[in-house]
Design a protein around this motif. Structure first.
Motif, PDB file in Angstrom:
ATOM      1  N   PRO A   1       0.803  -1.239   0.000  1.00 37.40           N
ATOM      2  CA  PRO A   1       0.000   0.000   0.000  1.00 37.40           C
ATOM      3  C   PRO A   1       0.830   1.281   0.000  1.00 37.40           C
ATOM      4  CG  PRO A   1       0.023  -0.947   2.185  1.00 37.40           C
ATOM      5  CD  PRO A   1       0.850  -1.861   1.332  1.00 37.40           C
ATOM      6  N   GLU A   2       1.626   1.410  -1.051  1.00 37.18           N
ATOM      7  CA  GLU A   2       2.454   2.610  -1.213  1.00 37.18           C
ATOM      8  C   GLU A   2       2.330   3.015  -2.665  1.00 37.18           C
ATOM      9  OE1 GLU A   2       6.658   3.894   0.476  1.00 37.18           O
ATOM     10  OE2 GLU A   2       6.600   1.896  -0.335  1.00 37.18           O
ATOM     11  N   PHE A   3       1.114   2.995  -3.153  1.00 43.97           N
ATOM     12  CA  PHE A   3       0.905   3.014  -4.593  1.00 43.97           C
ATOM     13  C   PHE A   3      -0.419   3.704  -4.900  1.00 43.97           C
ATOM     14  CE2 PHE A   3       0.618   0.477  -8.710  1.00 43.97           C
ATOM     15  CZ  PHE A   3       1.888   0.756  -9.173  1.00 43.97           C
ATOM     16  N   ALA A   4      -0.564   4.938  -4.405  1.00 47.01           N
ATOM     17  CA  ALA A   4      -1.791   5.694  -4.687  1.00 47.01           C
ATOM     18  C   ALA A   4      -1.873   5.954  -6.187  1.00 47.01           C
ATOM     19  CB  ALA A   4      -1.765   7.021  -3.924  1.00 47.01           C
TER      20      ALA A   4
ATOM     21  N   PHE B   1       6.467  -4.879  -2.083  1.00 44.62           N
ATOM     22  CA  PHE B   1       5.970  -5.412  -3.356  1.00 44.62           C
ATOM     23  C   PHE B   1       6.689  -6.697  -3.757  1.00 44.62           C
ATOM     24  CE2 PHE B   1       5.669  -5.867  -7.951  1.00 44.62           C
ATOM     25  CZ  PHE B   1       4.286  -5.922  -8.076  1.00 44.62           C
ATOM     26  N   ASN B   2       7.978  -6.790  -3.469  1.00 44.24           N
ATOM     27  CA  ASN B   2       8.689  -8.000  -3.910  1.00 44.24           C
ATOM     28  C   ASN B   2       8.321  -9.258  -3.115  1.00 44.24           C
ATOM     29  OD1 ASN B   2      10.091  -6.782  -1.814  1.00 44.24           O
ATOM     30  ND2 ASN B   2      12.063  -7.576  -2.447  1.00 44.24           N
TER      31      ASN B   2
ATOM     32  N   GLN C   1      11.047   0.712  -8.246  1.00 45.87           N
ATOM     33  CA  GLN C   1      10.733  -0.127  -7.077  1.00 45.87           C
ATOM     34  C   GLN C   1      11.188  -1.568  -7.315  1.00 45.87           C
ATOM     35  OE1 GLN C   1       6.572  -0.665  -5.943  1.00 45.87           O
ATOM     36  NE2 GLN C   1       7.141  -0.922  -3.789  1.00 45.87           N
ATOM     37  N   LYS C   2      11.755  -2.148  -6.272  1.00 46.17           N
ATOM     38  CA  LYS C   2      12.284  -3.511  -6.337  1.00 46.17           C
ATOM     39  C   LYS C   2      11.190  -4.525  -6.698  1.00 46.17           C
ATOM     40  CE  LYS C   2      15.707  -6.080  -3.795  1.00 46.17           C
ATOM     41  NZ  LYS C   2      16.924  -5.372  -3.453  1.00 46.17           N
ATOM     42  N   GLY C   3      11.490  -5.364  -7.666  1.00 48.42           N
ATOM     43  CA  GLY C   3      10.564  -6.430  -8.045  1.00 48.42           C
ATOM     44  C   GLY C   3       9.501  -6.001  -9.044  1.00 48.42           C
ATOM     45  N   THR C   4       9.566  -4.740  -9.523  1.00 49.34           N
ATOM     46  CA  THR C   4       8.542  -4.268 -10.459  1.00 49.34           C
ATOM     47  C   THR C   4       9.050  -4.289 -11.900  1.00 49.34           C
ATOM     48  OG1 THR C   4       9.235  -1.944 -10.329  1.00 49.34           O
ATOM     49  CG2 THR C   4       7.604  -2.699  -8.708  1.00 49.34           C
TER      50      THR C   4
ATOM     51  N   LEU D   1      14.840   0.189  -5.146  1.00 42.78           N
ATOM     52  CA  LEU D   1      14.499   0.417  -3.747  1.00 42.78           C
ATOM     53  C   LEU D   1      13.162  -0.244  -3.420  1.00 42.78           C
ATOM     54  CD1 LEU D   1      15.580   4.160  -3.506  1.00 42.78           C
ATOM     55  CD2 LEU D   1      16.767   2.196  -2.525  1.00 42.78           C
ATOM     56  N   THR D   2      13.041  -0.719  -2.182  1.00 44.19           N
ATOM     57  CA  THR D   2      11.832  -1.425  -1.771  1.00 44.19           C
ATOM     58  C   THR D   2      10.665  -0.474  -1.555  1.00 44.19           C
ATOM     59  OG1 THR D   2      13.330  -2.903  -0.651  1.00 44.19           O
ATOM     60  CG2 THR D   2      11.025  -3.175  -0.149  1.00 44.19           C
ATOM     61  N   LYS D   3      10.985   0.705  -0.991  1.00 42.07           N
ATOM     62  CA  LYS D   3       9.915   1.629  -0.603  1.00 42.07           C
ATOM     63  C   LYS D   3       9.796   2.779  -1.597  1.00 42.07           C
ATOM     64  CE  LYS D   3       9.495   0.028   3.909  1.00 42.07           C
ATOM     65  NZ  LYS D   3       9.075  -1.317   3.531  1.00 42.07           N
TER      66      LYS D   3
END
Ligand code: ARG
Length: 274
Positions: free
Chosen positions: A49-52, A92-93, A158-161, A179-181
């Protein structure tokens, strides 16, 4: 003695047969996942939930609450299945892996249904399509009007995207910073540690609207054809679970509801950011 051995043998063979029969029956039963969710009376949804406007957090009645258009979509699916919805927030990852491990039933997190991911998961019909864009510091925007301007510079994703691959494949001269965040990416862009960040447009717009010192470089166009539309991830061989979910999405799309969810949640993210 001989008799005892034979009986043991029969018992062992029967046990193996019973186990394999049980295992394949479960997989073959198209209702397997739907039944499991209905038995628990809960649909567990993994998201980052960091994805408005798709998923983010606001303070509601003094409590941190996960909201967003993906949350609205999940609630519609819960309604259709007649169960309550529980959200599991994570990086997300870890979102897809949590579906594989069974920690979550499904994942709704603005996930692009890439061919690579489709090998490991079932995906619903798509519910949203977005283009990728670059954001930079507004005061530097003149210097970053094309991809070549990022040669030797740091660009974050973002990591994993899929945005990591977009930077690697399309911003060839840049150094990718994973980055993760997402909040950290924005901070590093604001303080100049990285020169650009790649996001899908709705997310970029939400961050730029909340941070007037940032800007989208409208002259930079990415080939987003390989980054694929958003879809809900579920375990392989989801059977009727996928059918039920597709039905909900098809109806919401036909009614213009997804667009509406995205719009109202974008507005909510802006009032929450103030
Ligand atoms: N659509 C991109 C992907 O699937 C980014 C998704 C990131 N989602 C999130 N909730 N942070 O790779």
């Amino acid at each position: 003695m001989k008799m005892k051995k034979m009986i043991l043998g029969i018992v062992a063979v029967t046990a193996v047969l019973a186990l394999t029969a049980c295992g394949s029956d479960k997989k073959a039963d198209p209702n397997h996942y739907v039944d499991q969710i209905k038995d628990k009376k809960t649909l567990t949804v993994a998201l980052n939930p960091e994805f408005a406007p798709f998923e983010f957090q606001v303070i509601k009645d003094g409590k941190n609450t996960i909201v967003g258009s993906d949350v609205d979509l999940a609630n519609e699916i819960g309604k259709a299945l007649g169960v309550k919805v529980k959200f599991q927030a994570m990086d997300f990852n870890n979102v897809l892996a949590s579906v594989e491990s069974g920690k979550a039933d499904i994942a709704i997190s603005g996930i692009s249904a890439t061919p690579e991911r489709q090998k490991a998961y079932d995906f619903s019909t798509s519910y949203y399509t977005a283009q990728n864009v670059m954001i930079v510091q507004k005061s530097q925007a003149d210097a970053y009007q094309n991809l070549a301007a990022f040669d030797g510079k740091k660009v974050a994703a973002q990591k994993g995207t899929v945005q990591e691959n977009i930077v690697k494949d399309q911003v060839k001269g840049a150094n990718l910073v994973s980055l993760t965040k997402n909040g950290q990416m924005i901070n590093e862009l604001k303080n100049g540690t990285v020169s650009g960040v790649v996001f899908e447009e709705p997310i970029a717009k939400a961050y730029v609207a909340a941070n007037p010192d940032l800007a989208i470089v409208t002259n930079i166009k990415f080939d987003s054809s390989k980054s694929d539309s958003y879809a809900i991830a579920m375990p392989k061989d989801s059977g009727n679970l996928k059918k039920e979910i597709d039905k909900v999405i098809t109806q919401l799309k036909a009614d213009g509801k997804i667009e509406e969810f995205v719009k109202t949640n974008f507005e909510l993210s802006q009032t929450a950011a103030k």
